[in-house]
Design a protein around this motif. Structure first.
Motif, PDB file in Angstrom:
ATOM      1  N   LEU A 147      17.390  -8.527 -10.762  1.00  0.00           N
ATOM      2  CA  LEU A 147      18.549  -9.337 -10.892  1.00  0.00           C
ATOM      3  C   LEU A 147      18.302 -10.359 -12.167  1.00  0.00           C
ATOM      4  N   VAL A 148      17.026 -10.482 -12.438  1.00  0.00           N
ATOM      5  CA  VAL A 148      16.716 -11.223 -13.600  1.00  0.00           C
ATOM      6  C   VAL A 148      17.080 -10.414 -15.045  1.00  0.00           C
ATOM      7  N   GLU A 149      16.593  -9.313 -14.857  1.00  0.00           N
ATOM      8  CA  GLU A 149      16.680  -8.330 -15.944  1.00  0.00           C
ATOM      9  C   GLU A 149      18.343  -7.944 -15.998  1.00  0.00           C
ATOM     10  N   THR A 150      19.059  -7.867 -15.139  1.00  0.00           N
ATOM     11  CA  THR A 150      20.374  -7.568 -15.236  1.00  0.00           C
ATOM     12  C   THR A 150      21.415  -8.553 -15.330  1.00  0.00           C
ATOM     13  N   ALA A 169       0.779  -1.092  -0.172  1.00  0.00           N
ATOM     14  CA  ALA A 169       0.166   0.030  -0.123  1.00  0.00           C
ATOM     15  C   ALA A 169       0.807   1.134  -0.093  1.00  0.00           C
ATOM     16  N   ASP A 170       1.934   1.237   0.763  1.00  0.00           N
ATOM     17  CA  ASP A 170       2.741   2.339   0.958  1.00  0.00           C
ATOM     18  C   ASP A 170       3.393   2.655  -0.527  1.00  0.00           C
ATOM     19  N   ARG A 171       3.903   1.401  -1.074  1.00  0.00           N
ATOM     20  CA  ARG A 171       4.495   1.696  -2.444  1.00  0.00           C
ATOM     21  C   ARG A 171       3.398   2.136  -3.309  1.00  0.00           C
ATOM     22  N   GLY A 172       2.189   1.660  -3.191  1.00  0.00           N
ATOM     23  CA  GLY A 172       1.125   2.199  -4.377  1.00  0.00           C
ATOM     24  C   GLY A 172       0.951   3.570  -4.115  1.00  0.00           C
ATOM     25  N   ALA A 173       1.151   4.237  -2.893  1.00  0.00           N
ATOM     26  CA  ALA A 173       0.850   5.627  -2.438  1.00  0.00           C
ATOM     27  C   ALA A 173       1.901   6.469  -3.219  1.00  0.00           C
ATOM     28  N   SER A 174       3.175   5.828  -2.765  1.00  0.00           N
ATOM     29  CA  SER A 174       4.308   6.760  -3.107  1.00  0.00           C
ATOM     30  C   SER A 174       4.943   6.457  -4.193  1.00  0.00           C
ATOM     31  N   GLY A 175       4.992   5.357  -4.805  1.00  0.00           N
ATOM     32  CA  GLY A 175       5.639   4.812  -5.939  1.00  0.00           C
ATOM     33  C   GLY A 175       6.965   4.261  -5.594  1.00  0.00           C
ATOM     34  N   ALA A 176       7.170   4.131  -4.436  1.00  0.00           N
ATOM     35  CA  ALA A 176       8.652   3.697  -3.934  1.00  0.00           C
ATOM     36  C   ALA A 176       8.584   2.546  -3.153  1.00  0.00           C
ATOM     37  N   VAL A 177       9.954   1.817  -2.865  1.00  0.00           N
ATOM     38  CA  VAL A 177       9.992   0.764  -1.885  1.00  0.00           C
ATOM     39  C   VAL A 177      10.909   1.366  -0.830  1.00  0.00           C
ATOM     40  N   LEU A 225      24.845  -1.738  -9.744  1.00  0.00           N
ATOM     41  CA  LEU A 225      23.892  -1.412  -8.559  1.00  0.00           C
ATOM     42  C   LEU A 225      23.644  -0.100  -8.284  1.00  0.00           C
ATOM     43  N   PRO A 226      24.574   0.973  -8.767  1.00  0.00           N
ATOM     44  CA  PRO A 226      24.187   2.417  -8.645  1.00  0.00           C
ATOM     45  C   PRO A 226      22.878   2.761  -9.513  1.00  0.00           C
ATOM     46  N   ALA A 227      22.718   2.046 -10.610  1.00  0.00           N
ATOM     47  CA  ALA A 227      21.404   2.297 -11.429  1.00  0.00           C
ATOM     48  C   ALA A 227      20.242   1.831 -10.637  1.00  0.00           C
ATOM     49  N   PHE A 228      20.528   0.832  -9.994  1.00  0.00           N
ATOM     50  CA  PHE A 228      19.185   0.167  -9.073  1.00  0.00           C
ATOM     51  C   PHE A 228      18.815   1.164  -7.873  1.00  0.00           C
ATOM     52  N   LEU A 229      20.101   1.333  -7.336  1.00  0.00           N
ATOM     53  CA  LEU A 229      19.810   2.185  -6.113  1.00  0.00           C
ATOM     54  C   LEU A 229      19.220   3.701  -6.611  1.00  0.00           C
ATOM     55  N   ALA A 230      19.407   4.133  -7.585  1.00  0.00           N
ATOM     56  CA  ALA A 230      19.167   5.359  -8.057  1.00  0.00           C
ATOM     57  C   ALA A 230      17.546   5.241  -8.652  1.00  0.00           C
ATOM     58  N   GLN A 231      16.818   4.133  -8.835  1.00  0.00           N
ATOM     59  CA  GLN A 231      15.681   3.965  -9.005  1.00  0.00           C
ATOM     60  C   GLN A 231      14.830   3.789  -7.679  1.00  0.00           C
ATOM     61  N   HIS A 232      15.484   3.195  -6.511  1.00  0.00           N
ATOM     62  CA  HIS A 232      14.840   3.294  -5.366  1.00  0.00           C
ATOM     63  C   HIS A 232      15.636   3.714  -4.160  1.00  0.00           C
ATOM     64  N   PRO A 233      15.633   5.317  -4.183  1.00  0.00           N
ATOM     65  CA  PRO A 233      16.544   5.939  -3.241  1.00  0.00           C
ATOM     66  C   PRO A 233      16.130   5.646  -1.726  1.00  0.00           C
ATOM     67  N   VAL A 265      11.287  -6.332  -6.049  1.00  0.00           N
ATOM     68  CA  VAL A 265      11.851  -5.483  -7.119  1.00  0.00           C
ATOM     69  C   VAL A 265      13.441  -5.961  -7.102  1.00  0.00           C
ATOM     70  N   PHE A 266      13.950  -6.284  -6.132  1.00  0.00           N
ATOM     71  CA  PHE A 266      15.234  -6.622  -6.360  1.00  0.00           C
ATOM     72  C   PHE A 266      15.401  -7.711  -7.270  1.00  0.00           C
TER      73      PHE A 266
END
Length: 300
Positions: free
Chosen positions: A287-290, A79-87, A108-116, A282-283
């Motif tokens: 991993l599967v995509e990267t 629910a929090d993710r749905g409201a904020s769009g973030a994990v 990893l930097p690109a992944f962390l940038a997506q999920h600050p 999301v992690f």
């Protein structure tokens, strides 16, 4: 302590089988954790945990309550993710050190940038990890997997090679075939599952054969095994990506290339008896995509 934090504490105590470890995870003291669970049991008018000096485990009622708490916490996180769009929060993973340094960290930097709002705790190891007891969310492992109740997502396969140092080959000769390895030795890699050295594997006429050579040096870690091979202590088999620089510089030489070892599968595992949290989801998807495409490129 508010009710949601108390639920989180209770789940962690059941997972970790320890008040002390669960309290440390949440940054609170053991007495505070003990008092919070006691108050929870008093409010529910039921005993949730069996306690002893060495073990903590849920009662029948506690087991039922645990699964409901896991679902509630996961739904709240969704629910929090749905409201904020973030994990957000802490994600604990375990992966071999070399794989972490060479494959995971560069991406990893690109992944962390997506999920600050997400924090990663990277544990490095090749031993068996009890994810639930040790509070680990997922592990990345290479090789055949023993049967377990873990969910397995395949990431790809790693091309394996056989190699040795120039000094070793000058002393023992360059092997011509898997059945002509008399006089050769290997760096013995000891399996964490069997506590015995693994044989060398070769593909001959479409089938896999195993060859057990003498080993003067037995090791339990991939980095130490590679270092031993560089020092001329024996033949070694490992994923090609580990030795790109060594092969390019001539520190190691590939041998028996026409009889390659079987490729090694790589997978990420996470507990099946818990609702998958958005952090893990999301992690694992990342991993599967990267990693999969990276493994495909290394094979080509």
């Amino acid at each position: 302590m508010d009710r949601l934090t108390t639920l989180d504490l209770f789940v962690r105590i059941v997972d970790r089988r320890s008040f002390t470890a669960a309290a440390a995870d949440l940054g609170i003291s053991r007495p505070v954790a003990t008092a919070s669970i006691k108050a929870l049991e008093q409010r529910l008018k039921t005993r949730l945990l069996h306690r002893s000096t060495r073990h903590v485990q849920p009662t029948v009622e506690g087991e039922i309550y645990y699964h409901r708490c896991v679902a509630v916490l996961a739904d709240l996180e969704d629910a929090d993710r749905g409201a904020s769009g973030a994990v957000a929060g802490l994600l604990r993973i375990d992966v071999s050190g070399y794989l972490a340094r060479t494959v995971l960290l560069p991406a990893l930097p690109a992944f962390l940038a997506q999920h600050p709002a997400l924090t990663l705790h990277l544990g490095e190891g090749e031993r068996y990890v009890d994810l639930v007891r040790e509070g680990v969310d997922c592990v990345v492992r290479a090789g055949p997997l023993a049967d377990s109740d873990m969910v397995v997502r395949r990431l790809g396969v790693m091309e394996e090679i056989t190699c040795a140092s120039p000094g070793y080959l000058a002393k023992h000769g360059v092997p011509a075939a898997p059945d002509r390895l008399d006089g050769h030795v290997m760096v013995g890699f000891v399996s964490s599952r069997t506590d015995r050295p693994l044989p060398l594997e070769f593909t001959v006429d479409g089938r896999t054969i195993e060859v057990m050579l003498p080993a003067r040096v037995l090791v339990g870690g991939a980095d130490t095994s590679a270092a031993a091979a560089r020092l001329g202590l024996g033949l070694i088999q490992a994923p090609r990506y580990r030795f790109d620089d060594d092969l390019a510089s001539g520190v190691l030489v590939e041998v028996l290339a026409e009889f390659p070892p079987t490729p090694t599968p790589l997978a990420v595992l996470y507990p099946s008896n818990r609702q998958m949290s958005p952090r893990v989801r999301v992690f694992v998807d990342w991993l599967v995509e990267t990693i999969g495409p990276q493994l495909d490129r290394s094979r080509r």
